[in-house]
Design a protein around this motif. Structure first.
Motif, PDB file in Angstrom:
ATOM      1  N   ASN A   1       1.256   4.157  -3.258  1.00 35.70           N
ATOM      2  CA  ASN A   1       1.103   5.611  -3.149  1.00 35.70           C
ATOM      3  C   ASN A   1       2.392   6.336  -3.533  1.00 35.70           C
ATOM      4  O   ASN A   1       2.370   7.324  -4.267  1.00 35.70           O
ATOM      5  CB  ASN A   1       0.685   5.998  -1.735  1.00 35.70           C
TER       6      ASN A   1
ATOM      7  N   LYS B   1      -8.902  -3.821  -4.768  1.00 36.70           N
ATOM      8  CA  LYS B   1      -8.185  -2.536  -4.724  1.00 36.70           C
ATOM      9  C   LYS B   1      -6.906  -2.599  -3.893  1.00 36.70           C
ATOM     10  O   LYS B   1      -6.742  -3.489  -3.059  1.00 36.70           O
ATOM     11  CB  LYS B   1      -9.100  -1.492  -4.090  1.00 36.70           C
ATOM     12  N   GLY B   2      -6.092  -1.574  -4.084  1.00 37.89           N
ATOM     13  CA  GLY B   2      -4.917  -1.383  -3.214  1.00 37.89           C
ATOM     14  C   GLY B   2      -3.985  -2.573  -3.241  1.00 37.89           C
ATOM     15  O   GLY B   2      -3.466  -2.966  -4.279  1.00 37.89           O
TER      16      GLY B   2
ATOM     17  N   GLY C   1      -5.098  -4.006  -7.150  1.00 34.32           N
ATOM     18  CA  GLY C   1      -4.754  -2.586  -7.292  1.00 34.32           C
ATOM     19  C   GLY C   1      -4.885  -2.102  -8.720  1.00 34.32           C
ATOM     20  O   GLY C   1      -5.484  -2.754  -9.577  1.00 34.32           O
TER      21      GLY C   1
ATOM     22  N   LEU D   1       0.841  -1.209   0.000  1.00 33.30           N
ATOM     23  CA  LEU D   1       0.000   0.000   0.000  1.00 33.30           C
ATOM     24  C   LEU D   1       0.874   1.256   0.000  1.00 33.30           C
ATOM     25  O   LEU D   1       0.620   2.206  -0.740  1.00 33.30           O
ATOM     26  CB  LEU D   1      -0.882   0.018   1.251  1.00 33.30           C
TER      27      LEU D   1
END
Ligand code: 6PG
Length: 475
Positions: free
Chosen positions: A117, A178-179, A148, A113
């Motif tokens: 980012n 997700k992620g 992701g 994660l």
């Protein structure tokens, strides 16, 4: 460089997994290029390639990057932790906006994660992808668990689908949320892997020490099991292990291996996360603990001398016991998957990952270490109810569990009398007993908490939060 000569996919880290996955891509017509700081591995990559495929090992990252078509698709398969950050930091200055970095290793999902980012802020794509199947799977068809960045997935989907294992023509790869969903699903896969391995090792001890089966006989038992409803990759390799000769002695290799289990951490992470999310996975917990206990060999030797540890023979006719044990393993394996999938169900909403459970089960049917015939049954259950919070609530699975439970009880009774530490089998039964209990003795725990700490409790007959000044009856 001519556009036609550019490579389709780059791999950083040409260890067993990286090399074999890249060769698998080349076998499917993709032009594959790889880099490893150990230059010998680049050479090995080239010499292991199938004739006629396009495979190149290079000596620097720069060389690799400039020979890749854009957007560049670069996977790293390096040890989890700092090596992943080091690779990202060396790659970033070489990339162009839109390029895709993939971590195909067993990274902790919170690291993934953070990296998603960090890399996105710099204008690139980053995906965490779980890959299962070991060396052979990587070359011939692994199960692939991406998560992701959907844009990045769209760019690599065709490559992953080509190289993944196939079950009934469908590729064992799907976008899993997700992620860091890909790495989360892989972490739980590994937790289940630990649990099933623990259970199989318990059946081995009971058959070998309790029933006195030799390696040839053990081979036959696991062979038969693998031809029936217990069919699974882990039972299949267990079958083979008993026949492997030791090249240093006259013995079978399994008898020469020290009983101290290693672990790289993914099982422990699963347990840790289950505690954080409040979803019990006790068979996975016990599998992690028993590996740790196995590692304390010196203490175990002292304790064995102190307590005169003896395992007695199991006095049940061999064929009867083998069937009881097969049913026990089947029951307990279902419980392992139920616990892991229940954790994924909770993590999906709690950690906002939107994990499609039917897809998880579908892609675990082939290529991965926990592939097993019983996943077909789970797949049907999740197709009927994609939001199933626990496999044990499915009616078909309930019928299967019911049919096996008596044999598990019988096996556990024998093991209690004979002194075998079958913690995985026992935990499976206890989890089942607790899960199916409308009433647990937890009312007493709530009373104790309120007694010593005024932690309050709820009542069975009216809503609200209550506290009582508990009286002492010490007379
Ligand atoms: C797989 C495996 C693999 C894992 C090993 C080692 O799916 O191919 O899960 O990814 O790294 O099994 O795990 P331990 O060393 O922790 O047993």
């Amino acid at each position: 460089m001519e556009k036609n000569n550019l490579f389709d996919f780059g791999m950083i880290g040409l260890g067993t997994m990286g090399r074999n996955l890249l060769l698998n891509m080349a076998d499917h017509g993709f032009k594959a290029i790889g880099f490893d700081k150990d230059l010998q591995k680049g050479k090995l990559l080239e010499t292991s390639a199938t004739p006629g495929t396009t495979v190149k090992g290079v000596d620097t990252l720069e060389e690799m990057v400039k020979q890749l078509g854009v957007p560049r698709k670069i996977m790293m398969l390096v040890p989890a932790g700092k090596p992943v950050d080091d690779v990202i930091n060396s790659l970033l200055p070489l990339l162009e906006k839109g390029d895709i970095i993939i971590d195909g290793g067993n990274s902790h999902y919170t690291d993934t994660l953070r990296r998603v980012n960090f890399v996105r802020d710099k204008g690139f794509h980053f995906m965490g992808i779980g890959i299962s199947g070991g060396e052979h799977g990587a070359r011939t068809g692994p199960s692939i668990m991406p998560g992701g960045d959907p844009e990045a997935y769209a760019q690599v989907k065709h490559i992953l689908e080509a190289v993944a294992a196939k079950v009934n023509g469908s590729a064992c790869v799907a976008h899993l949320g997700k992620g860091a969903a890909g790495h989360y699903v892989k972490m739980v896969h590994n937790g289940i892997e630990y649990a099933i391995m623990q259970l199989i090792s318990e059946t081995y001890q009971l058959l070998h020490e309790g029933e006195g089966l030799n390696n040839d006989e053990l081979h036959k038992v696991y062979k038969n099991w693998n031809e029936g409803e217990l069919q699974s990759y882990l039972v299949e390799i267990t079958r083979d292990i008993f026949l492997q000769a030791d090249d240093k002695t006259e013995n079978r290799l399994v008898d020469m291996i020290l009983d101290r289990a290693g672990a790289k951490g993914t099982g422990k992470w699963t347990s840790q996360d289950s505690m954080d999310l409040g979803i019990p996975v006790p068979v996975i917990d016990i599998a992690v603990s028993l590996r740790d206990l196995s590692a304390a060999k010196e203490e175990r030797i002292q304790a064995a001398a102190l307590y005169k540890s003896t395992h007695f023979k199991i006095e049940v006719p061999r064929e009867v016991f083998i069937q009881q044990l097969a049913d026990s393993l089947y029951f307990s394996m279902i419980v392992c998957y139920a616990q892991g999938l229940a954790l994924l169900h909770k993590a999906s909403s709690e950690l906002q990952m939107d994990i499609p459970l039917p897809e998880v089960v579908r892609i675990w049917r082939g290529g991965c270490i926990i592939r097993a015939a019983m996943l077909e049954i789970f797949y049907t259950a999740f197709q009927e109810n994609p939001n199933l919070p626990n496999l044990l609530l499915d009616k078909n699975i309930a019928a299967l569990i019911q049919a096996k439970q008596q044999h598990l009880r019988t096996v556990i009774m024998h093991t209690v009398q004979t002194g075998f530490p079958v913690a995985g089998l026992m935990t499976s039964l206890c989890y089942f007993e607790a899960y199916r209990s409308e009433q647990l003795p937890t009312n007493l725990i709530q009373a104790q908490r309120d007694y010593f700490g005024a932690h309050t409790y709820q009542r069975v007959d009216m809503p609200g939060i209550f506290h009582t000044e508990w009286a002492s009856f010490d007379n």
